[in-house]
Write an enzyme that holds these catalytic residues in place. Sequence first.
Site, PDB file in Angstrom:
ATOM      1  N   LYS A   1      -4.016   9.080  -3.623  1.00  0.00           N
ATOM      2  CA  LYS A   1      -3.889   8.036  -4.761  1.00  0.00           C
ATOM      3  C   LYS A   1      -4.991   7.069  -4.648  1.00  0.00           C
ATOM      4  O   LYS A   1      -5.110   6.383  -3.746  1.00  0.00           O
ATOM      5  CB  LYS A   1      -2.453   7.359  -4.626  1.00  0.00           C
ATOM      6  CG  LYS A   1      -2.054   6.346  -5.404  1.00  0.00           C
ATOM      7  CD  LYS A   1      -0.615   5.621  -5.140  1.00  0.00           C
ATOM      8  CE  LYS A   1      -0.452   4.722  -6.085  1.00  0.00           C
ATOM      9  NZ  LYS A   1       0.906   4.085  -5.981  1.00  0.00           N
TER      10      LYS A   1
ATOM     11  N   VAL B   1      -3.975  10.308  -9.032  1.00  0.00           N
ATOM     12  CA  VAL B   1      -3.590  10.796  -7.810  1.00  0.00           C
ATOM     13  C   VAL B   1      -4.359  12.297  -7.887  1.00  0.00           C
ATOM     14  O   VAL B   1      -4.192  12.950  -8.959  1.00  0.00           O
ATOM     15  CB  VAL B   1      -2.149  11.237  -7.843  1.00  0.00           C
ATOM     16  CG1 VAL B   1      -1.700  12.201  -6.559  1.00  0.00           C
ATOM     17  CG2 VAL B   1      -1.253  10.106  -7.854  1.00  0.00           C
TER      18      VAL B   1
ATOM     19  N   ASP C   1      11.472   0.392  -8.515  1.00  0.00           N
ATOM     20  CA  ASP C   1      10.684   1.462  -9.431  1.00  0.00           C
ATOM     21  C   ASP C   1      11.475   2.729  -9.464  1.00  0.00           C
ATOM     22  O   ASP C   1      10.513   3.810  -9.563  1.00  0.00           O
ATOM     23  CB  ASP C   1       9.316   1.444  -9.577  1.00  0.00           C
ATOM     24  CG  ASP C   1       8.986   2.094 -11.054  1.00  0.00           C
ATOM     25  OD1 ASP C   1       9.709   1.800 -12.000  1.00  0.00           O
ATOM     26  OD2 ASP C   1       7.751   2.091 -11.002  1.00  0.00           O
TER      27      ASP C   1
ATOM     28  N   GLY D   1      -0.906   7.298 -13.033  1.00  0.00           N
ATOM     29  CA  GLY D   1       0.181   6.154 -12.807  1.00  0.00           C
ATOM     30  C   GLY D   1      -0.268   4.766 -13.217  1.00  0.00           C
ATOM     31  O   GLY D   1      -1.279   4.831 -13.954  1.00  0.00           O
ATOM     32  N   SER D   2       0.444   3.954 -13.000  1.00  0.00           N
ATOM     33  CA  SER D   2       0.332   2.712 -13.656  1.00  0.00           C
ATOM     34  C   SER D   2      -0.950   1.912 -13.186  1.00  0.00           C
ATOM     35  O   SER D   2      -1.972   1.355 -13.861  1.00  0.00           O
ATOM     36  CB  SER D   2       1.688   1.663 -13.274  1.00  0.00           C
ATOM     37  OG  SER D   2       2.568   2.253 -13.578  1.00  0.00           O
TER      38      SER D   2
ATOM     39  N   GLY E   1      -3.312   3.660 -11.096  1.00  0.00           N
ATOM     40  CA  GLY E   1      -4.430   4.521 -10.478  1.00  0.00           C
ATOM     41  C   GLY E   1      -4.245   6.048 -10.910  1.00  0.00           C
ATOM     42  O   GLY E   1      -3.290   6.408 -11.458  1.00  0.00           O
TER      43      GLY E   1
ATOM     44  N   GLY F   1      -2.097  13.916 -11.168  1.00  0.00           N
ATOM     45  CA  GLY F   1      -1.358  12.917 -11.931  1.00  0.00           C
ATOM     46  C   GLY F   1      -1.973  11.357 -12.226  1.00  0.00           C
ATOM     47  O   GLY F   1      -2.735  11.064 -11.471  1.00  0.00           O
TER      48      GLY F   1
END
Length: 1008
Positions: A720, A705, A826, A700-701, A703, A698
């Site tokens: 992460k 994973v 969030d 994300g904003s 970084g 994955g």
Amino acid sequence: MSPTVESITSTAKESPNATDALALLAFKQRNDPFNSLSTWNHTLPFCQWQGITCSRRHPLRVVVMNLTGLQLAGPLSPFIANLTFLRAIDLSNNKLIGQIPPEIGRLFRLRYLYLSDNSLEGEIPANLTRCWRLRVINFRTNALIGRIPVELGSLSRLNCLDLAKNNLTGSIPNSLGNLSSLTILFLWRNELEGNIPEELGQIRSLSIFDIQENKLSGTIPPALYNLSSMAIFSVVQNQLHGCLPVDLGITLPNIIRFYVGGNRFTGPIPTSLNNASRLEWLELSANRFTGPIPMNLGRLEGLRFLNLENNTLGSGEVEDMGFLSSLTNCSLLETLSVSGNRLRGALPISIANLSTNLHMLYLGKNQISGSIPSGIGNLFNLISLNMSENFMTGTIPEGIGKMNKLQVLALAINNFSKEFPSFIGNNTQLFVLELAGNNFKGSIPSTLENCRLLSILALSHNNLNGYLSKQIFNITTLRILDLEANSLVGSLPMEVGNLKGLGILIISENKLSGEIPRSLDNCFSLENLHIEGNFFQGTFPSLSSLKGMLQMDISRNNFSGEIPDYVENIRYLEYLNLSYNDFEGEVPQEGIFKNASAVSVIGNKKLCGGSPALLLPACPSHDSKKQKRCFSRRRMIAIIICSVLLLSLLFYYYISKSKKKHPEPHLAMNPLEEQLLQISYGDLSRATDGFSQANLIGVGSYGSVYKGSLDRIGKIVAVKVLNLERRGASKSFIAECRALRNIRHRNLLKIHTVCSSIDSKGDDFKALVFDYMANGNLEQWLHASRDEQYQSKNLTLIQRLNIAVDVASALNYLHNSCQKSIVHCDLKPSNILLDDDMNAHVGDFGLARFLSEATSSCSQNHTNSPGIKGTIGYLAPEYGMGGEVSTFGDIYSYGILLLEMFTGKKPTEEIFNESLSLHQFAKLALPKRAMEIVDQRLLSVEAEALNESQTLINAESKLEMFLISTFKVGVACSMISIKDRMAIGDATVEMLRIRNSYMGVGIHARNN
């Protein structure tokens, strides 16, 4: 500038050839707020516009208008009546409101009129009769009121009249009997009253007649039974009475589905039914039928569904069950229910020869005796088997253990004996196991651990003994565990804490002893705790995490010490029984203790105070004790102060020397870094194979994973890695560490360690190491793309309800159980992670804030819009206007998340804009149109699942009830105004109630 209605009308009069085009433009102007009809412009001839078909004989004249499912909205334009050559109108499945324009009555060429699945209201225009060519009228699922116009009876060419799911009142007009061409009549789910008109028997062409769920009364007119073309007949859930005609099967030879359940019909079931050779579905439940079940039903070889439950059938003779032998000829039979009658006798051996297609077999609540034939294992496709509340004896045949599709096994309240059948552990698909109220002996077998999907285990009122098997508490899906009134010994294993979703625990009236394990506090969903009538002892542990508790009975044990303080803080507690223990001290006076009628403390001789209604002695004054201890306390305080000063001096001296030897590092360690064992960059690089693309799970904003195998803790983990070049990444790291520093909850993503180091290039490196979630995130399940492994999977209703409860429980903990309330900021599907058992864990605390920092803003979201906190779509409206961070923002996000889970629609889809949001979309559909907005993937699997434990005719209404309740919570949480939003504690309790109500089907729940 768009033309006005007046200008369009006048232009149409001046230019006859443009009449239809102008009428269509007037329709678009009024009913197309989302520009779904984008092709309707002057660049194309209007006969090529979307959904429009023109006549071949009469060019430029519209004959078909097919605009179904295009998000059309607003009051229906009356200018549609200017399309005088129209033969077919289909505006179904839109958002049209208001009344049906009476001008439609001018369309004398009209044959098909479909306005179903809108929000139209008001009365049905009587002047529709001017459209004398009408073949189909379909107004289903609106909010129409008033009476059915008598004038509709003059539409002699009408083939289909569908007015179902409205609010129509009054009686069915006798004039409908004049609809000589009618083949389909749907009037179900209205408020119609009175008798069924005898004149309907004149419609010889009628093949489908459905008037279920009204308030009709009287008898069924004999003339209706003479309609030989009748294929489907449904009058379920009215107040009709009388006997069915003796020659029913002869008068309705072509009948395929016959529904009369939920009325007050009496007399015997006509034996002539065997003449209805095409019959597939026979629903006679919830009436007052008497006498034996006909022995010749086996002649109905096409029969698939037979429901005779909840009548008074039975001859009083031992041959009552003989009809089963006849049904062995029905090779297509899938559902058979005769529960709730007065059938006597033993099950014939021939039951083993019933259809192998049989999925549901319900024989409960009768007077059946004898044993279960050993050959029942031949019914290998059974999903649900219910023989509860009979007089059956003997043992459970081993053949039941071979039914590898069995999900519900209910044999409660019989006289089965011998050892508890260990082979039930072979039924690995079991969801409900209900064997309460029998004479089973021995211990509970550890083989039950194989039933990894088991949700309800009810073994109360047997003769079970031995210790509570620890293996039972490894069935993490358990929601109800009822072992009341056996002879179980030993202690309650600490493994009970594994049952984090447990809602009801009943182990009362046994011989259990020892102390209650503190791990019980991990059962966050627990609502009912009954452990009375045992030999438990010691102080009762703190169960402060169980904030949703409704009933607690710990009476008739040997508990001592004071009544735990947390009990008065359990907000929703309704019943508390502490009687006949050895509690001492003052009884609290807050919370449930304010209601003396809901509390029992009798038999505790050392208690005092509390509500005067409890009739306890007053507590002794503490003044004299204080005076006696005053001097000793002063001496003790002086000693403590001196000791602290001395230790402080020694500590200061030690720190001073240490600083000289070890200079202070450039950066202070993060609180979480101090708390957890740190790990090196090299360790993480090896665990993830050099952060390879193959292990990337994955982005994300702030970084990426990665999946990795961390040898130091012996687990598969998710790593992460922060992208420190991204602005705000370091703050996100700090925020996440701070938020995770002191919080522990089963529905929060568990952190194992952190890494703040230097990578192989000499650059700063920061990472957090979490539990690996094998089932990804909720976003992947709800909106899987073609290249994702979740694309072929689907979340069931119970899985969605479990996830909703898990997320609510996590938020409730963050807001109300932490030392400082934490706002997540969030909450969205991609931040909800799912483990092996599909339990939900809230993750990504990179935007989290403590409530004491309400004046601070959460970090900006992906769009980098200044002042925005969270993600567009899930963002509380007050944040967009510069409002301060609060728990209400999370509650709004939860409401949107809940609506998304059950509608399958993202809040950012194109249909949602300033005039329509996901919140409004759901609110407008409640309550009558809830089923229309449900995720269709959910509906495709859930109707069948509900049928496993419910009468088929009630399956849709049961599902609708659960979904309406869920949508109401989602709407209440996502209200625009903060003051109107449901509290997260209330939302948690309501979602628990909805889930437990759904899962309690078939269980004999205990009520206090």
